[in-house]
Design a protein around this motif. Structure first.
Motif, mmCIF file in Angstrom:
data_model
loop_
_atom_site.group_PDB
_atom_site.id
_atom_site.type_symbol
_atom_site.label_atom_id
_atom_site.label_comp_id
_atom_site.label_asym_id
_atom_site.label_seq_id
_atom_site.Cartn_x
_atom_site.Cartn_y
_atom_site.Cartn_z
ATOM 1 N N UNK A 205 0.834 -1.205 0.000
ATOM 2 C CA UNK A 205 0.000 0.000 0.000
ATOM 3 C C UNK A 205 0.869 1.255 0.000
ATOM 4 N N UNK B 58 -3.037 5.868 -10.072
ATOM 5 C CA UNK B 58 -3.100 4.422 -10.025
ATOM 6 C C UNK B 58 -4.513 4.044 -10.430
ATOM 7 N N UNK C 16 2.583 2.685 -3.260
ATOM 8 C CA UNK C 16 1.737 2.956 -4.431
ATOM 9 C C UNK C 16 2.128 4.290 -5.059
ATOM 10 N N UNK C 17 2.081 4.418 -6.401
ATOM 11 C CA UNK C 17 2.424 5.690 -7.046
ATOM 12 C C UNK C 17 1.609 6.832 -6.466
ATOM 13 N N UNK C 18 2.181 7.999 -6.535
ATOM 14 C CA UNK C 18 1.564 9.152 -5.905
ATOM 15 C C UNK C 18 0.178 9.422 -6.487
ATOM 16 N N UNK C 19 0.037 9.204 -7.757
ATOM 17 C CA UNK C 19 -1.249 9.505 -8.375
ATOM 18 C C UNK C 19 -1.463 8.554 -9.544
#
Lengths: 294, 332
Positions: B18, B26, B21-24
Motif C-alpha cells: 500500500x 493508479x 503505491x504511485x503518488x497519483x
C-alpha cells in the motif's frame, strides 16, 4: 491484538486512498473564478547579482506589442495565418507568495478575439508565480488558472494558448572564459535541462526542456538592427526532449521582451516602438476589419 | 491465537504494497463532458455542392440567399456564391474525392458558435437553420487554433503512431475534463482527414500486478457526428474506444505512451482546438473571402425577423442589443 491489526490496516488504507482519489477528484474547479492558491512556505533562493546575467526590467505602465503569425499545420503547404498583435501591459506590482511580482495583462489589439492572459512574474527573475488564461467558448468567455509551481524552475511555455508569452528561465548568461592573453572568449554553451511538469486533473505529465543560452548566430544579426538598443544580445533555444520541437528566442538588454521568437508553427516579433506597421494588406471583403487585422 | 499471528504477518507483508503505491494515477477513472455538446450538421461535400446548388425543395442555395441579403444591405452583390461555385477555388468540384468537404469548418463552427435553432428572416429573405449552418461552416473554414501532433500526409517518415497517447490523454483531461472546450480530432491516422468534435470521454486504467510503471488505459470518447440531414437539430453522436499504455516514472509522472490493440491503427492522427475565426490567409483558397463575418452575424444572431434596409448601418449599441437577443425595433 485485533484492534492493533485494525489500526495497522487502516493506516495502510489511509496512505493509499488519497493516491487513488486524486485523479478522480482533481480538475473540478479549474474553470471559472481564479482564486489565489494558499501561501506555500517561503523558500529562500540566492538573489542573482546584476553581473550574473540578464533579466528584463519593467516599469508599471510600460507596454509593448508582439506580432505573432501562426502556421496552419492542418493545411498543405506553408500556410501562415494573418498575424495577431498582442499588447503586453505592466499593470502593477503585487506580492505573491511574499515575492514581488509584475502583473502583466496580455490581450489582442483586435477586441474580437476573446483570448487574454494575466501573468504574475517575479520582479527578480521573471519566474511565473501565477498565470490566468481567458478563452472563448460558444456560450461566453471563461477563465482558468494555469497550474504553476512557483518554486520549481522551468521555462514558461504556453502549450495550450495562442498567446505568445513563452519565457526562458532567467537570468540569461553567456559563459565567458578568460584566456591567457587576457581577452575573453565565449565558451561552448552548456544546455540547462529543466523538468517541465504539467499537472492536469490529478495526473502529472513530465517532459524535459533543454535551454541553451548563447551568443546569437550570425544569421540573426539583422534582427537587432531595428531596435537600436546596443545592449548585450542572447540567443535562447528551448527544445522539448520528447518531440524535438524547438523555439529560438533572441533577447537584447534594454528590450522588454524577446525581439524575435521562432518555431515550426509560430513566428513572433517585438514591434519596434516607432516602426511602421508591417502587416500584409488585409483582404477587402466588407466594411469592418476582421479578426487579426488592424 | 495462531490465526491472529498469521493475520499479523499478512498485514505486515501487505502494508508496504500500500505504502509504495504511485503518488497519483493508479487504478482509477476519469470522465468529462462539454455541455452543451457541439451541434451536428452536414459536412457540405465539395462534390455535391449543396452550398451553391441547393438541394431538393431548397432553392435558392444558402450562398445565393447570403448574396441577396448583403445586396439589400450594401447595394452590391458580394460574390460569395460566384466564388464558391468556381471549381478553381476547390470548394465546389463535381470531380472532388468523395470524402472532401467542409468538415473542418463544421467542426469549428459547432464548437465556437451556438447552434442555429430557428429560421431567421432578414429583409424578407429566409434563412433556414440549414442555410445558417452551411454559412457558418464556410465562415469557420479558417480559424486560429491550437494544433497537436503532426498531420500524416502519407509521406515517408510520417510517424503513424503520432499523435502519441500521453499527449492525447493530457488533451482530453485539459480541455474536456477541465470544461474548457471540445477538441477536434482527425479520426483516421492515414492521409485522409475526418474531423469530428470530441466532447465527452470516460477513461479507466489499471497498472497491473507486475508492472506498476505502466498504466493500461481504456478511454471511450464521444464525437459529434456530421452524418445527418441538413436540417437536423441537436447532437447525433458516435463513440469509439481507444486503448493505450502510459508509462510512469518513479515519481508518478507520465513520461511516454503507446497505442495498443486495434488503437494502433485507429487512433486519431492529430488534434486541434479552434479559438476564433480568422481571415483568409493571403493567396489561399481555404475560405470564401467574400463571406463577411459582420453580415453572417446579422443573419445568425438576433431576433427571428429583422428588416434593415439598404444603406442603413446598424449602429454599434444596437448591434450589441441584437447579440443579446433583443430587437431594437421592438424597444424604441
Amino acid at each position: 491484538m485485533i484492534r492493533f491489526f485494525g489500526k495497522v490496516l487502516a493506516a495502510g488504507l489511509l496512505v493509499t486512498i488519497p493516491a487513488v482519489c486524486t485523479a478522480q477528484s482533481a480538475g473540478s474547479g479549474q474553470v471559472g473564478q481564479a482564486a489565489i492558491p494558499p501561501e506555500p512556505p517561503v523558500i529562500e533562493t540566492p538573489a542573482p547579482r546584476a553581473e550574473e546575467g540578464f533579466v528584463p526590467k519593467w516599469k508599471v505602465g510600460e507596454q509593448w506589442t508582439l506580432e505573432a503569425s501562426y502556421r496552419d499545420l492542418r493545411a498543405p503547404g506553408d500556410v501562415w495565418m494573418t498575424p495577431i498583435k498582442w499588447n503586453f501591459h505592466v499593470k502593477a506590482t503585487k506580492s505573491i507568495h511574499r515575492t514581488d511580482c509584475y502583473v502583466v495583462h496580455v490581450y489582442p489589439k483586435k477586441s474580437g478575439l476573446k483570448m487574454q492572459a494575466i501573468l504574475y512574474l517575479s520582479v527578480r527573475e521573471l519566474r511565473p508565480m501565477r498565470v490566468i488564461e481567458i478563452f472563448p467558448t460558444a456560450y461566453g468567455v471563461k477563465s482558468r488558472e494555469k497550474p504553476v509551481d512557483p518554486f520549481h524552475s522551468e521555462p514558461l511555455i504556453g502549450d495550450d494558448t495562442l498567446i505568445p508569452y513563452d519565457l526562458p528561465v532567467f537570468p540569461l548568461t553567456r559563459t565567458i572564459l578568460q584566456r591567457a592573453d587576457g581577452f575573453g572568449a565565449y565558451a561552448a554553451p552548456e544546455p540547462k535541462v529543466y523538468d517541465k511538469i504539467r499537472k492536469v486533473a490529478g495526473f502529472s505529465f513530465k517532459r524535459q526542456v533543454r535551454q541553451t543560452d548563447k551568443k546569437p548566430d550570425r544569421q540573426h544579426a539583422d534582427a537587432f538592427t531595428s531596435y537600436r538598443l546596443g545592449g548585450d544580445t542572447f540567443q535562447v533555444e528551448l527544445t522539448d526532449s520528447r518531440t524535438g520541437a524547438m523555439q529560438t528566442q533572441l533577447w537584447q538588454e534594454g528590450s522588454p521582451w524577446a525581439i524575435s521568437t521562432e518555431s515550426r508553427d509560430r513566428r513572433v516579433r517585438l514591434v519596434p516602438p516607432a516602426a511602421p506597421e508591417m502587416l500584409p494588406a488585409p483582404p477587402v471583403t466588407g466594411d469592418d476589419p476582421k479578426e487579426g487585422e488592424e | 491465537m495462531i490465526n491472529l499471528k498469521r493475520l499479523l504477518a499478512i498485514a505486515l507483508f501487505a502494508l508496504p504494497l500500500f505504502a509504495v503505491a504511485p503518488v497519483s494515477a493508479e487504478d482509477g477513472s476519469a470522465r468529462g463532458e462539454i455541455k452543451p455538446a457541439p451541434w451536428s450538421g452536414d459536412w457540405w461535400s465539395r462534390k455535391r455542392g449543396f452550398l451553391v446548388l441547393g438541394w431538393k425543395n431548397h432553392q435558392p442555395s444558402p450562398f445565393a440567399r447570403y448574396d441577396a441579403y448583403v445586396q439589400t444591405r450594401t447595394g452590391r452583390n458580394p460574390g460569395a456564391h460566384a466564388w464558391e461555385s468556381n471549381v478553381n477555388n476547390t470548394h465546389y468540384n463535381p470531380r472532388a474525392e468523395d470524402w472532401e468537404g467542409h468538415c473542418n469548418g463544421w467542426s469549428a463552427a459547432a464548437i465556437l458558435a451556438p447552434e442555429p435553432r430557428e429560421r431567421k428572416v432578414r429583409n424578407g429573405i429566409a434563412f433556414e437553420t440549414s442555410d445558417q449552418k452551411g454559412i457558418l461552416s464556410e465562415l469557420y473554414m479558417n480559424t486560429y487554433c491550437m494544433f497537436y501532433g503532426n498531420r500524416n500526409w502519407g509521406n515517408p517518415g510520417d510517424d503513424p503512431q503520432d499523435i502519441y497517447p500521453d499527449e492525447f490523454h493530457r488533451l482530453i483531461l485539459e480541455y474536456i475534463q477541465g470544461n474548457k472546450s471540445a477538441i477536434v480530432c482527425d479520426t483516421t491516422p492515414d492521409r485522409q482527414v475526418w474531423n469530428y468534435p470530441l466532447y465527452k470521454f470516460e477513461s479507466s486504467w489499471n497498472s497491473g500486478w507486475l508492472d506498476d510503471k505502466k498504466l493500461k488505459v481504456k478511454t471511450v470518447v464521444y464525437y459529434a457526428d456530421d452524418g445527418v440531414s441538413v436540417d437536423f437539430l441537436g447532437t447525433k453522436w458516435f463513440s469509439t474506444t481507444y486503448t493505450y499504455n502510459l508509462f510512469v516514472d518513479s515519481n508518478g509522472n507520465i513520461t511516454d505512451g503507446e497505442w495498443t490493440g486495434q488503437s494502433r491503427d485507429t487512433h486519431p492522427d492529430f488534434v486541434w482546438v479552434p479559438t476564433g475565426d480568422a481571415p483568409n490567409p493571403p493567396n489561399t483558397v481555404q475560405e470564401n473571402p467574400n463571406l463577411d463575418p459582420k453580415f453572417v452575424r446579422e443573419i445568425i444572431q438576433g431576433p427571428s425577423s429583422l428588416d434593415v434596409r439598404a444603406g442603413e448601418p446598424i449602429p454599434g449599441p444596437e448591434a450589441v442589443m441584437m447579440e443579446a437577443g433583443l430587437n431594437p425595433a421592438d424597444l424604441f
